[in-house]
Enzyme design. Structure first.
Site, PDB file in Angstrom:
ATOM      1  CE  LYS A  22      -2.239   1.870   4.208  1.00 24.33           C
ATOM      2  NZ  LYS A  22      -1.317   3.268   3.678  1.00 24.33           N
ATOM      3  CG  ASN A  23       2.203   2.992   3.423  1.00 26.56           C
ATOM      4  OD1 ASN A  23       1.204   2.768   3.254  1.00 26.56           O
ATOM      5  ND2 ASN A  23       2.440   2.293   4.837  1.00 26.56           N
ATOM      6  CB  CYS A 125      -3.954  11.711  11.800  1.00 25.67           C
ATOM      7  SG  CYS A 125      -3.936  10.535  10.947  1.00 25.67           S
ATOM      8  NE  ARG A 130       0.429  10.726   9.595  1.00 26.91           N
ATOM      9  CZ  ARG A 130      -0.545   9.532   9.172  1.00 26.91           C
ATOM     10  NH1 ARG A 130      -1.220   8.697   9.550  1.00 26.91           N
ATOM     11  NH2 ARG A 130       0.682   9.427   7.605  1.00 26.91           N
ATOM     12  CG  ASP A 315       3.247   1.915   9.139  1.00 30.10           C
ATOM     13  OD1 ASP A 315       3.520   2.090   8.558  1.00 30.10           O
ATOM     14  OD2 ASP A 315       2.898   2.430  10.427  1.00 30.10           O
ATOM     15  NE  ARG A 407      -7.651   4.886   4.748  1.00 28.95           N
ATOM     16  CZ  ARG A 407      -7.412   5.565   5.332  1.00 28.95           C
ATOM     17  NH1 ARG A 407      -7.923   6.202   6.181  1.00 28.95           N
ATOM     18  NH2 ARG A 407      -6.476   6.303   4.457  1.00 28.95           N
TER      19      ARG A 407
HETATM   20  C1  EPZ Z   1       4.187   7.352   6.334  1.00 29.88           C
HETATM   21  O1  EPZ Z   1       3.661   8.610   6.551  1.00 29.88           O
HETATM   22  C2  EPZ Z   1       2.668   5.665   6.205  1.00 29.88           C
HETATM   23  N1  EPZ Z   1       2.268   6.519   5.314  1.00 29.88           N
HETATM   24  C3  EPZ Z   1       2.351   5.411   7.564  1.00 29.88           C
HETATM   25  O2  EPZ Z   1       2.335   4.477   7.247  1.00 29.88           O
HETATM   26  C4  EPZ Z   1       3.537   5.580   8.566  1.00 29.88           C
HETATM   27  O3  EPZ Z   1       3.307   5.825   9.756  1.00 29.88           O
HETATM   28  C5  EPZ Z   1       4.722   6.093   8.673  1.00 29.88           C
HETATM   29  O4  EPZ Z   1       5.230   6.997   6.817  1.00 29.88           O
HETATM   30  C6  EPZ Z   1       6.045   6.502   9.141  1.00 29.88           C
HETATM   31  O5  EPZ Z   1       6.866   5.351   9.125  1.00 29.88           O
HETATM   32  C7  EPZ Z   1       2.186   5.653   4.002  1.00 29.88           C
HETATM   33  O6  EPZ Z   1       2.999   5.949   3.646  1.00 29.88           O
HETATM   34  C8  EPZ Z   1       0.804   6.732   3.034  1.00 29.88           C
HETATM   35  P1  EPZ Z   1       6.148  10.699   7.913  1.00 29.88           P
HETATM   36  P2  EPZ Z   1       3.774   9.461   6.876  1.00 29.88           P
HETATM   37  O7  EPZ Z   1       5.988  11.890   7.261  1.00 29.88           O
HETATM   38  O8  EPZ Z   1       4.548  10.115   5.415  1.00 29.88           O
HETATM   39  C9  EPZ Z   1       6.343  13.823  11.465  1.00 29.88           C
HETATM   40  C10 EPZ Z   1      -0.256   3.061   7.611  1.00 29.88           C
HETATM   41  O9  EPZ Z   1      -0.056   2.114   8.802  1.00 29.88           O
HETATM   42  N2  EPZ Z   1       5.907  15.317  10.724  1.00 29.88           N
HETATM   43  O10 EPZ Z   1       7.142   9.675   7.565  1.00 29.88           O
HETATM   44  O11 EPZ Z   1       2.396  10.721   6.552  1.00 29.88           O
HETATM   45  C11 EPZ Z   1       5.192  13.523  11.400  1.00 29.88           C
HETATM   46  O12 EPZ Z   1       4.311  13.795  12.705  1.00 29.88           O
HETATM   47  C12 EPZ Z   1       0.299   4.627   7.406  1.00 29.88           C
HETATM   48  O13 EPZ Z   1       0.175   2.582   6.662  1.00 29.88           O
HETATM   49  C13 EPZ Z   1       6.086  16.582  10.243  1.00 29.88           C
HETATM   50  O14 EPZ Z   1       5.948  16.717  11.856  1.00 29.88           O
HETATM   51  O15 EPZ Z   1       4.625   9.835   8.236  1.00 29.88           O
HETATM   52  C14 EPZ Z   1       5.844  12.397  12.579  1.00 29.88           C
HETATM   53  O16 EPZ Z   1       5.733  12.108  13.953  1.00 29.88           O
HETATM   54  C15 EPZ Z   1       0.615   5.004   9.077  1.00 29.88           C
HETATM   55  N3  EPZ Z   1       6.385  17.280   9.285  1.00 29.88           N
HETATM   56  C16 EPZ Z   1       6.951  11.787  11.639  1.00 29.88           C
HETATM   57  O17 EPZ Z   1       6.939  13.488  11.201  1.00 29.88           O
HETATM   58  C17 EPZ Z   1       5.714  16.950   8.888  1.00 29.88           C
HETATM   59  O18 EPZ Z   1       5.931  17.666   7.365  1.00 29.88           O
HETATM   60  C18 EPZ Z   1       7.281  10.958  10.679  1.00 29.88           C
HETATM   61  O19 EPZ Z   1       5.985  10.994  10.070  1.00 29.88           O
HETATM   62  C19 EPZ Z   1       5.638  15.535   7.843  1.00 29.88           C
HETATM   63  C20 EPZ Z   1       5.790  14.106   8.792  1.00 29.88           C
END
Ligand code: EPZ
Length: 429
Positions: A22-23, A125, A130, A315, A407
Protein backbone atom coordinates in the site's frame (compact mmCIF):
# COMPACT_ATOMS: atom_id res chain seq x y z
CA UNK A 1 -22.70 -1.66 10.56
CA UNK A 2 -20.30 -3.95 8.71
CA UNK A 3 -18.18 -5.99 11.07
CA UNK A 4 -15.74 -8.87 11.08
CA UNK A 5 -16.64 -11.84 13.29
CA UNK A 6 -13.88 -14.17 14.49
CA UNK A 7 -14.11 -17.39 16.50
CA UNK A 8 -10.63 -17.80 17.89
CA UNK A 9 -8.22 -20.41 19.18
CA UNK A 10 -7.49 -22.06 15.84
CA UNK A 11 -3.88 -22.73 14.88
CA UNK A 12 -3.14 -21.14 11.50
CA UNK A 13 -1.17 -23.29 9.05
CA UNK A 14 -0.48 -22.81 5.35
CA UNK A 15 0.49 -20.23 2.72
CA UNK A 16 -0.52 -16.55 2.65
CA UNK A 17 0.05 -14.67 -0.64
CA UNK A 18 1.51 -11.24 0.13
CA UNK A 19 0.11 -8.38 -1.94
CA UNK A 20 1.77 -5.32 -3.39
CA UNK A 21 2.63 -2.66 -0.80
CA UNK A 22 0.00 0.00 0.00
CA UNK A 23 2.58 2.57 1.06
CA UNK A 24 4.60 2.03 -2.11
CA UNK A 25 1.53 2.18 -4.36
CA UNK A 26 0.44 5.51 -2.83
CA UNK A 27 3.68 7.20 -3.84
CA UNK A 28 4.00 5.42 -7.21
CA UNK A 29 0.54 6.46 -8.51
CA UNK A 30 1.35 10.23 -8.46
CA UNK A 31 4.51 9.57 -10.52
CA UNK A 32 2.17 9.42 -13.52
CA UNK A 33 1.70 13.20 -13.14
CA UNK A 34 5.41 13.71 -13.92
CA UNK A 35 5.15 12.67 -17.59
CA UNK A 36 2.79 12.78 -20.58
CA UNK A 37 3.80 9.19 -21.34
CA UNK A 38 2.07 6.05 -19.99
CA UNK A 39 3.21 4.59 -16.63
CA UNK A 40 2.21 0.99 -15.99
CA UNK A 41 2.20 -0.29 -12.41
CA UNK A 42 1.88 -4.05 -11.88
CA UNK A 43 1.24 -5.99 -8.64
CA UNK A 44 -0.99 -3.10 -7.52
CA UNK A 45 -2.97 -4.12 -4.41
CA UNK A 46 -6.80 -4.00 -4.45
CA UNK A 47 -7.31 -1.61 -1.57
CA UNK A 48 -9.71 1.23 -0.77
CA UNK A 49 -6.82 3.73 -0.56
CA UNK A 50 -5.53 2.73 -4.01
CA UNK A 51 -9.01 3.22 -5.48
CA UNK A 52 -9.32 6.61 -3.77
CA UNK A 53 -5.97 7.66 -5.21
CA UNK A 54 -7.09 6.50 -8.65
CA UNK A 55 -10.14 8.76 -8.40
CA UNK A 56 -7.98 11.64 -7.19
CA UNK A 57 -5.63 11.49 -10.20
CA UNK A 58 -8.56 10.96 -12.58
CA UNK A 59 -9.84 14.32 -11.32
CA UNK A 60 -6.49 15.85 -12.27
CA UNK A 61 -6.77 14.53 -15.82
CA UNK A 62 -4.95 11.19 -15.57
CA UNK A 63 -6.46 8.40 -17.64
CA UNK A 64 -6.30 5.06 -15.82
CA UNK A 65 -6.79 1.62 -17.39
CA UNK A 66 -6.87 -1.43 -15.16
CA UNK A 67 -6.05 -4.92 -16.28
CA UNK A 68 -6.70 -7.58 -13.65
CA UNK A 69 -4.21 -10.38 -13.19
CA UNK A 70 -5.01 -13.45 -11.11
CA UNK A 71 -5.43 -12.06 -7.59
CA UNK A 72 -5.10 -15.37 -5.80
CA UNK A 73 -1.33 -15.58 -5.96
CA UNK A 74 1.53 -13.25 -5.05
CA UNK A 75 2.28 -10.69 -7.67
CA UNK A 76 -1.26 -11.38 -8.84
CA UNK A 77 -2.50 -7.88 -8.06
CA UNK A 78 -3.87 -5.57 -10.71
CA UNK A 79 -1.96 -3.80 -13.42
CA UNK A 80 -2.86 -0.17 -14.00
CA UNK A 81 -1.70 2.04 -16.86
CA UNK A 82 -1.84 5.72 -16.02
CA UNK A 83 -1.49 8.37 -18.71
CA UNK A 84 -1.41 12.10 -17.97
CA UNK A 85 -0.91 13.43 -21.48
CA UNK A 86 -2.60 16.66 -20.31
CA UNK A 87 -3.17 17.93 -16.77
CA UNK A 88 -6.82 19.03 -16.58
CA UNK A 89 -6.69 20.45 -13.05
CA UNK A 90 -4.03 21.30 -10.47
CA UNK A 91 -6.47 21.25 -7.54
CA UNK A 92 -6.75 18.34 -5.04
CA UNK A 93 -10.04 19.09 -3.26
CA UNK A 94 -10.74 18.78 0.47
CA UNK A 95 -13.34 16.11 -0.22
CA UNK A 96 -10.63 13.78 -1.58
CA UNK A 97 -7.77 14.75 0.72
CA UNK A 98 -9.81 14.40 3.93
CA UNK A 99 -10.42 10.74 3.04
CA UNK A 100 -6.76 9.95 2.55
CA UNK A 101 -3.82 12.04 3.85
CA UNK A 102 -1.51 10.48 1.26
CA UNK A 103 -3.26 12.70 -1.30
CA UNK A 104 -0.66 15.29 -0.30
CA UNK A 105 1.73 13.32 -2.55
CA UNK A 106 0.27 14.96 -5.66
CA UNK A 107 1.64 18.34 -4.49
CA UNK A 108 5.27 17.86 -5.59
CA UNK A 109 4.54 16.21 -8.97
CA UNK A 110 1.82 18.75 -9.96
CA UNK A 111 4.05 21.67 -9.00
CA UNK A 112 7.00 20.22 -10.92
CA UNK A 113 4.95 19.44 -14.04
CA UNK A 114 2.55 22.40 -14.19
CA UNK A 115 4.34 25.04 -12.13
CA UNK A 116 1.43 25.30 -9.71
CA UNK A 117 -0.65 23.16 -7.38
CA UNK A 118 -3.49 23.73 -4.92
CA UNK A 119 -3.93 20.93 -2.42
CA UNK A 120 -6.21 20.78 0.59
CA UNK A 121 -4.44 20.53 3.94
CA UNK A 122 -4.95 16.95 5.20
CA UNK A 123 -6.40 17.88 8.62
CA UNK A 124 -6.25 15.76 11.78
CA UNK A 125 -5.52 12.04 12.10
CA UNK A 126 -6.29 9.46 14.81
CA UNK A 127 -2.64 8.54 15.36
CA UNK A 128 -1.18 12.01 15.65
CA UNK A 129 -0.99 15.64 14.67
CA UNK A 130 0.89 14.85 11.39
CA UNK A 131 1.76 18.32 10.05
CA UNK A 132 3.10 18.76 6.47
CA UNK A 133 5.56 21.60 7.21
CA UNK A 134 8.54 19.53 6.01
CA UNK A 135 6.85 18.90 2.64
CA UNK A 136 6.36 22.64 2.19
CA UNK A 137 9.88 23.57 3.31
CA UNK A 138 11.33 21.05 0.87
CA UNK A 139 9.40 22.56 -2.05
CA UNK A 140 10.42 26.06 -0.98
CA UNK A 141 14.04 24.84 -1.16
CA UNK A 142 13.33 24.09 -4.83
CA UNK A 143 12.20 27.67 -5.40
CA UNK A 144 8.46 27.32 -4.80
CA UNK A 145 6.32 30.01 -3.21
CA UNK A 146 3.84 28.57 -0.69
CA UNK A 147 0.63 30.23 0.49
CA UNK A 148 -1.87 28.79 2.95
CA UNK A 149 -5.45 29.97 2.55
CA UNK A 150 -8.91 28.63 3.35
CA UNK A 151 -7.56 25.23 4.31
CA UNK A 152 -5.54 24.87 1.13
CA UNK A 153 -1.86 24.96 0.23
CA UNK A 154 -1.25 27.00 -2.93
CA UNK A 155 2.22 26.36 -4.36
CA UNK A 156 3.74 28.22 -7.30
CA UNK A 157 7.02 27.49 -9.04
CA UNK A 158 9.34 30.23 -10.31
CA UNK A 159 9.17 31.11 -14.04
CA UNK A 160 10.87 28.28 -15.92
CA UNK A 161 10.01 25.75 -13.23
CA UNK A 162 11.49 24.40 -10.01
CA UNK A 163 15.23 24.71 -9.47
CA UNK A 164 17.45 22.08 -7.81
CA UNK A 165 18.48 22.87 -4.23
CA UNK A 166 19.66 21.63 -0.84
CA UNK A 167 17.10 19.96 1.43
CA UNK A 168 18.08 18.87 4.94
CA UNK A 169 15.24 17.31 6.94
CA UNK A 170 15.42 17.96 10.71
CA UNK A 171 13.47 14.74 11.29
CA UNK A 172 13.02 11.78 8.98
CA UNK A 173 9.77 11.99 7.04
CA UNK A 174 8.67 9.37 4.52
CA UNK A 175 6.08 11.58 2.84
CA UNK A 176 8.22 14.72 2.67
CA UNK A 177 11.09 12.70 1.17
CA UNK A 178 8.69 11.28 -1.44
CA UNK A 179 7.28 14.70 -2.40
CA UNK A 180 10.79 16.20 -2.61
CA UNK A 181 12.10 13.29 -4.70
CA UNK A 182 9.27 13.47 -7.22
CA UNK A 183 9.52 17.29 -7.54
CA UNK A 184 13.32 17.27 -7.82
CA UNK A 185 13.22 14.74 -10.68
CA UNK A 186 11.87 17.52 -12.96
CA UNK A 187 13.69 20.50 -11.39
CA UNK A 188 16.48 22.30 -13.24
CA UNK A 189 19.85 21.24 -11.87
CA UNK A 190 20.87 19.09 -8.94
CA UNK A 191 19.03 18.54 -5.67
CA UNK A 192 20.62 17.03 -2.58
CA UNK A 193 18.35 15.63 0.13
CA UNK A 194 19.97 15.07 3.53
CA UNK A 195 18.45 12.95 6.31
CA UNK A 196 16.15 11.44 3.73
CA UNK A 197 13.88 8.57 4.76
CA UNK A 198 15.33 5.17 3.80
CA UNK A 199 12.17 3.09 3.90
CA UNK A 200 11.90 0.32 1.25
CA UNK A 201 8.93 2.21 -0.21
CA UNK A 202 11.31 5.13 -0.93
CA UNK A 203 13.69 2.74 -2.68
CA UNK A 204 10.75 1.42 -4.73
CA UNK A 205 9.85 5.00 -5.67
CA UNK A 206 13.44 5.71 -6.73
CA UNK A 207 13.44 2.57 -8.89
CA UNK A 208 10.25 3.66 -10.61
CA UNK A 209 11.54 7.21 -11.19
CA UNK A 210 14.80 5.82 -12.59
CA UNK A 211 12.80 3.59 -14.95
CA UNK A 212 11.07 6.81 -16.10
CA UNK A 213 14.48 8.35 -16.80
CA UNK A 214 15.20 10.21 -13.57
CA UNK A 215 18.82 10.43 -12.38
CA UNK A 216 19.08 9.53 -8.69
CA UNK A 217 22.16 8.53 -6.69
CA UNK A 218 22.37 7.32 -3.12
CA UNK A 219 19.21 5.20 -3.31
CA UNK A 220 18.52 3.57 0.04
CA UNK A 221 20.84 5.95 1.90
CA UNK A 222 20.09 9.11 3.92
CA UNK A 223 21.70 11.35 1.27
CA UNK A 224 20.02 11.44 -2.14
CA UNK A 225 21.35 13.24 -5.21
CA UNK A 226 18.79 13.99 -7.94
CA UNK A 227 19.79 15.45 -11.30
CA UNK A 228 16.61 17.00 -12.65
CA UNK A 229 15.45 16.19 -16.21
CA UNK A 230 13.33 18.35 -18.51
CA UNK A 231 10.97 15.42 -19.08
CA UNK A 232 10.40 11.86 -17.90
CA UNK A 233 9.21 9.02 -20.10
CA UNK A 234 7.08 5.89 -20.22
CA UNK A 235 7.88 3.00 -17.89
CA UNK A 236 6.56 -0.18 -16.31
CA UNK A 237 7.16 -0.84 -12.62
CA UNK A 238 6.20 -3.71 -10.34
CA UNK A 239 5.05 -2.64 -6.86
CA UNK A 240 7.21 -4.19 -4.10
CA UNK A 241 5.63 -6.76 -1.71
CA UNK A 242 3.98 -5.31 1.40
CA UNK A 243 6.38 -5.79 4.33
CA UNK A 244 3.77 -4.60 6.85
CA UNK A 245 1.09 -6.96 5.55
CA UNK A 246 3.66 -9.78 5.71
CA UNK A 247 4.67 -8.77 9.24
CA UNK A 248 1.01 -8.73 10.29
CA UNK A 249 0.46 -12.31 9.10
CA UNK A 250 3.70 -13.34 10.79
CA UNK A 251 2.14 -12.13 14.07
CA UNK A 252 -0.94 -14.23 13.20
CA UNK A 253 1.32 -17.29 13.13
CA UNK A 254 2.85 -16.25 16.45
CA UNK A 255 -0.38 -15.48 18.31
CA UNK A 256 -2.12 -18.72 17.19
CA UNK A 257 0.87 -21.02 17.67
CA UNK A 258 0.79 -21.58 13.93
CA UNK A 259 3.07 -22.05 10.93
CA UNK A 260 2.69 -19.77 7.90
CA UNK A 261 4.57 -19.30 4.64
CA UNK A 262 4.39 -15.61 3.62
CA UNK A 263 4.50 -16.03 -0.16
CA UNK A 264 6.45 -13.37 -2.00
CA UNK A 265 7.55 -11.52 1.17
CA UNK A 266 11.01 -9.90 0.91
CA UNK A 267 13.22 -10.57 3.93
CA UNK A 268 15.70 -7.79 3.07
CA UNK A 269 12.92 -5.22 3.65
CA UNK A 270 11.91 -6.79 6.97
CA UNK A 271 15.09 -7.31 9.00
CA UNK A 272 13.94 -5.48 12.14
CA UNK A 273 10.51 -7.16 12.02
CA UNK A 274 12.06 -10.63 11.58
CA UNK A 275 14.55 -9.95 14.37
CA UNK A 276 11.64 -9.06 16.66
CA UNK A 277 9.79 -12.26 15.74
CA UNK A 278 12.89 -14.37 16.43
CA UNK A 279 13.47 -12.67 19.80
CA UNK A 280 9.83 -13.37 20.65
CA UNK A 281 10.60 -17.08 20.19
CA UNK A 282 9.32 -17.71 16.66
CA UNK A 283 11.21 -19.75 14.10
CA UNK A 284 11.84 -17.62 11.00
CA UNK A 285 13.26 -19.16 7.81
CA UNK A 286 13.84 -17.55 4.43
CA UNK A 287 12.62 -19.86 1.67
CA UNK A 288 12.75 -19.66 -2.13
CA UNK A 289 9.20 -18.37 -2.41
CA UNK A 290 8.90 -16.36 0.78
CA UNK A 291 9.40 -16.37 4.52
CA UNK A 292 8.22 -19.11 6.85
CA UNK A 293 7.22 -18.11 10.37
CA UNK A 294 6.36 -20.83 12.90
CA UNK A 295 5.67 -20.93 16.61
CA UNK A 296 8.34 -22.70 18.60
CA UNK A 297 7.26 -22.81 22.25
CA UNK A 298 5.86 -20.03 24.43
CA UNK A 299 6.08 -16.42 23.24
CA UNK A 300 8.88 -14.46 24.89
CA UNK A 301 8.56 -10.81 26.04
CA UNK A 302 10.39 -8.01 24.22
CA UNK A 303 11.63 -4.46 24.69
CA UNK A 304 11.00 -2.53 21.46
CA UNK A 305 11.17 1.07 20.22
CA UNK A 306 9.76 2.21 16.92
CA UNK A 307 11.98 4.41 14.74
CA UNK A 308 12.58 5.19 11.03
CA UNK A 309 13.92 2.41 8.77
CA UNK A 310 16.01 0.31 9.21
CA UNK A 311 14.79 0.27 12.81
CA UNK A 312 11.52 -1.34 13.98
CA UNK A 313 8.57 0.20 12.09
CA UNK A 314 5.79 2.06 13.85
CA UNK A 315 3.35 0.32 11.46
CA UNK A 316 4.09 -2.99 13.23
CA UNK A 317 3.80 -1.71 16.82
CA UNK A 318 0.10 -2.53 17.34
CA UNK A 319 0.35 -6.01 15.83
CA UNK A 320 3.35 -6.91 18.02
CA UNK A 321 1.53 -5.54 21.05
CA UNK A 322 -1.39 -7.91 20.45
CA UNK A 323 1.02 -10.86 20.13
CA UNK A 324 3.04 -9.84 23.22
CA UNK A 325 -0.16 -9.60 25.26
CA UNK A 326 0.15 -13.42 25.39
CA UNK A 327 3.89 -13.61 26.00
CA UNK A 328 5.37 -15.33 29.01
CA UNK A 329 6.48 -12.14 30.82
CA UNK A 330 6.46 -8.35 30.56
CA UNK A 331 7.25 -6.39 27.37
CA UNK A 332 8.02 -2.68 27.04
CA UNK A 333 7.12 -0.89 23.79
CA UNK A 334 8.04 2.72 23.02
CA UNK A 335 6.33 4.57 20.17
CA UNK A 336 8.67 7.36 18.99
CA UNK A 337 7.08 8.33 15.65
CA UNK A 338 3.43 9.19 16.37
CA UNK A 339 2.17 10.77 19.56
CA UNK A 340 -1.20 9.01 19.71
CA UNK A 341 -0.67 5.48 18.41
CA UNK A 342 -2.06 3.46 21.33
CA UNK A 343 -5.75 3.65 20.45
CA UNK A 344 -5.83 -0.18 20.33
CA UNK A 345 -4.84 -0.50 24.01
CA UNK A 346 -8.28 0.03 25.61
CA UNK A 347 -9.82 -2.31 23.03
CA UNK A 348 -7.25 -5.05 23.74
CA UNK A 349 -7.95 -4.50 27.44
CA UNK A 350 -11.62 -5.27 26.74
CA UNK A 351 -10.37 -8.70 25.62
CA UNK A 352 -8.42 -9.22 28.84
CA UNK A 353 -4.99 -7.85 27.92
CA UNK A 354 -2.96 -6.18 30.71
CA UNK A 355 -1.36 -3.04 29.22
CA UNK A 356 -0.36 0.21 30.98
CA UNK A 357 0.49 3.26 28.90
CA UNK A 358 2.61 6.11 30.28
CA UNK A 359 3.35 8.76 27.71
CA UNK A 360 5.08 7.09 24.75
CA UNK A 361 5.74 3.82 26.61
CA UNK A 362 3.44 0.82 26.97
CA UNK A 363 4.10 -1.92 29.53
CA UNK A 364 2.51 -5.21 28.37
CA UNK A 365 2.19 -7.89 31.06
CA UNK A 366 1.56 -11.20 29.34
CA UNK A 367 -1.69 -12.98 30.27
CA UNK A 368 -2.54 -16.67 29.87
CA UNK A 369 -5.44 -16.05 27.50
CA UNK A 370 -7.74 -13.51 25.85
CA UNK A 371 -11.53 -13.56 25.65
CA UNK A 372 -13.61 -12.58 22.62
CA UNK A 373 -15.58 -9.28 22.80
CA UNK A 374 -17.03 -6.59 20.52
CA UNK A 375 -14.21 -4.11 19.81
CA UNK A 376 -13.87 -0.89 17.80
CA UNK A 377 -11.23 -0.31 15.13
CA UNK A 378 -9.73 3.20 15.26
CA UNK A 379 -7.04 3.16 12.57
CA UNK A 380 -5.54 0.73 10.10
CA UNK A 381 -2.87 -1.01 12.17
CA UNK A 382 -4.86 -0.84 15.41
CA UNK A 383 -7.67 -2.71 13.66
CA UNK A 384 -5.25 -5.43 12.56
CA UNK A 385 -4.10 -5.86 16.18
CA UNK A 386 -7.74 -6.49 17.17
CA UNK A 387 -8.12 -9.10 14.43
CA UNK A 388 -4.96 -10.81 15.71
CA UNK A 389 -6.26 -10.79 19.29
CA UNK A 390 -9.56 -12.22 18.03
CA UNK A 391 -7.71 -15.09 16.29
CA UNK A 392 -6.21 -16.10 19.66
CA UNK A 393 -9.16 -15.33 21.93
CA UNK A 394 -11.62 -17.81 23.38
CA UNK A 395 -15.08 -17.32 21.98
CA UNK A 396 -16.29 -14.71 19.51
CA UNK A 397 -14.79 -11.31 18.68
CA UNK A 398 -16.59 -8.71 16.59
CA UNK A 399 -14.42 -6.00 15.04
CA UNK A 400 -16.46 -2.91 14.16
CA UNK A 401 -15.55 -0.12 11.67
CA UNK A 402 -14.07 -2.58 9.22
CA UNK A 403 -13.43 0.17 6.66
CA UNK A 404 -10.16 0.87 8.46
CA UNK A 405 -8.93 -2.61 7.53
CA UNK A 406 -10.02 -2.36 3.89
CA UNK A 407 -7.70 0.58 3.45
CA UNK A 408 -4.61 -1.57 3.90
CA UNK A 409 -5.33 -5.32 3.88
CA UNK A 410 -6.35 -6.98 0.62
CA UNK A 411 -8.83 -9.92 0.95
CA UNK A 412 -8.10 -10.27 4.70
CA UNK A 413 -10.84 -12.79 5.57
CA UNK A 414 -10.11 -14.87 2.45
CA UNK A 415 -6.39 -15.08 3.23
CA UNK A 416 -6.99 -15.98 6.89
CA UNK A 417 -9.77 -18.49 6.17
CA UNK A 418 -7.49 -20.25 3.69
CA UNK A 419 -5.05 -21.06 6.54
CA UNK A 420 -7.69 -22.21 9.01
CA UNK A 421 -9.19 -19.15 10.66
CA UNK A 422 -12.91 -18.96 11.45
CA UNK A 423 -13.48 -15.42 10.25
CA UNK A 424 -16.25 -13.77 8.27
CA UNK A 425 -17.70 -10.37 7.47
CA UNK A 426 -21.33 -9.47 7.97
CA UNK A 427 -23.70 -6.54 8.29
CA UNK A 428 -24.25 -3.55 5.99
CA UNK A 429 -21.24 -1.29 5.04
C1 EPZ B 1 4.17 7.20 6.15
O1 EPZ B 1 3.38 8.27 6.67
C2 EPZ B 1 3.24 5.99 6.08
N1 EPZ B 1 2.11 6.30 5.22
C3 EPZ B 1 2.73 5.65 7.47
O2 EPZ B 1 1.97 4.45 7.39
C4 EPZ B 1 3.92 5.39 8.37
O3 EPZ B 1 3.46 5.18 9.67
C5 EPZ B 1 4.87 6.59 8.36
O4 EPZ B 1 5.28 6.90 7.02
C6 EPZ B 1 6.14 6.33 9.17
O5 EPZ B 1 6.80 5.20 8.72
C7 EPZ B 1 2.27 6.19 3.88
O6 EPZ B 1 3.32 5.89 3.35
C8 EPZ B 1 1.06 6.51 3.04
P1 EPZ B 1 6.20 10.66 8.14
P2 EPZ B 1 3.92 9.79 6.62
O7 EPZ B 1 6.12 11.89 7.32
O8 EPZ B 1 4.70 9.99 5.38
C9 EPZ B 1 6.35 14.11 11.45
C10 EPZ B 1 0.13 2.99 7.71
O9 EPZ B 1 -0.29 2.47 8.76
N2 EPZ B 1 6.25 15.06 10.33
O10 EPZ B 1 7.38 9.79 7.99
O11 EPZ B 1 2.78 10.67 6.89
C11 EPZ B 1 5.06 13.30 11.64
O12 EPZ B 1 4.10 14.00 12.39
C12 EPZ B 1 0.57 4.48 7.72
O13 EPZ B 1 0.24 2.40 6.64
C13 EPZ B 1 6.34 16.41 10.56
O14 EPZ B 1 6.51 16.84 11.71
O15 EPZ B 1 4.88 9.78 7.90
C14 EPZ B 1 5.57 12.05 12.34
O16 EPZ B 1 5.66 12.27 13.69
C15 EPZ B 1 0.24 5.18 8.99
N3 EPZ B 1 6.23 17.26 9.52
C16 EPZ B 1 6.96 11.89 11.71
O17 EPZ B 1 7.34 13.13 11.16
C17 EPZ B 1 6.05 16.81 8.23
O18 EPZ B 1 5.95 17.63 7.30
C18 EPZ B 1 7.03 10.83 10.62
O19 EPZ B 1 6.01 11.07 9.67
C19 EPZ B 1 5.97 15.44 8.00
C20 EPZ B 1 6.06 14.56 9.07
Amino acid sequence: MERIVIRGQRRLVGRVPISGAKNAALTLLPCALLTDQPLTLTNLPRLADVDTFGHLVNGLGVDTTVTGARADRPGGGRAMTLTADRIASTVAPYDMVRRMRASILVLGPLLAREGEATVSLPGGCAIGNRPIDLHLKALEALGATIELAAGYVKATAPRGGLVGGQIAFPVVSVGATENALMAASLARGETVIDNAAREPEIVDLCRCLQAMGAEIDGVGTERLHIQGRSALSAAEHRVMPDRIEAGSYACAAGITGGDLLLEGAAAHDMRAILAGLTQAGLRVTEEADGIRVAADGPLRPLTLSTAPFPAFPTDMQAQFMAMLALADGTSVLTETIFENRYMHVPELARMGADIQVRGRTAVVRGVSGLAGAPVMATDLRASMSLVLAGLAAAGETQVLRVYHLDRGYERLEEKLSAVGADIARDGEG
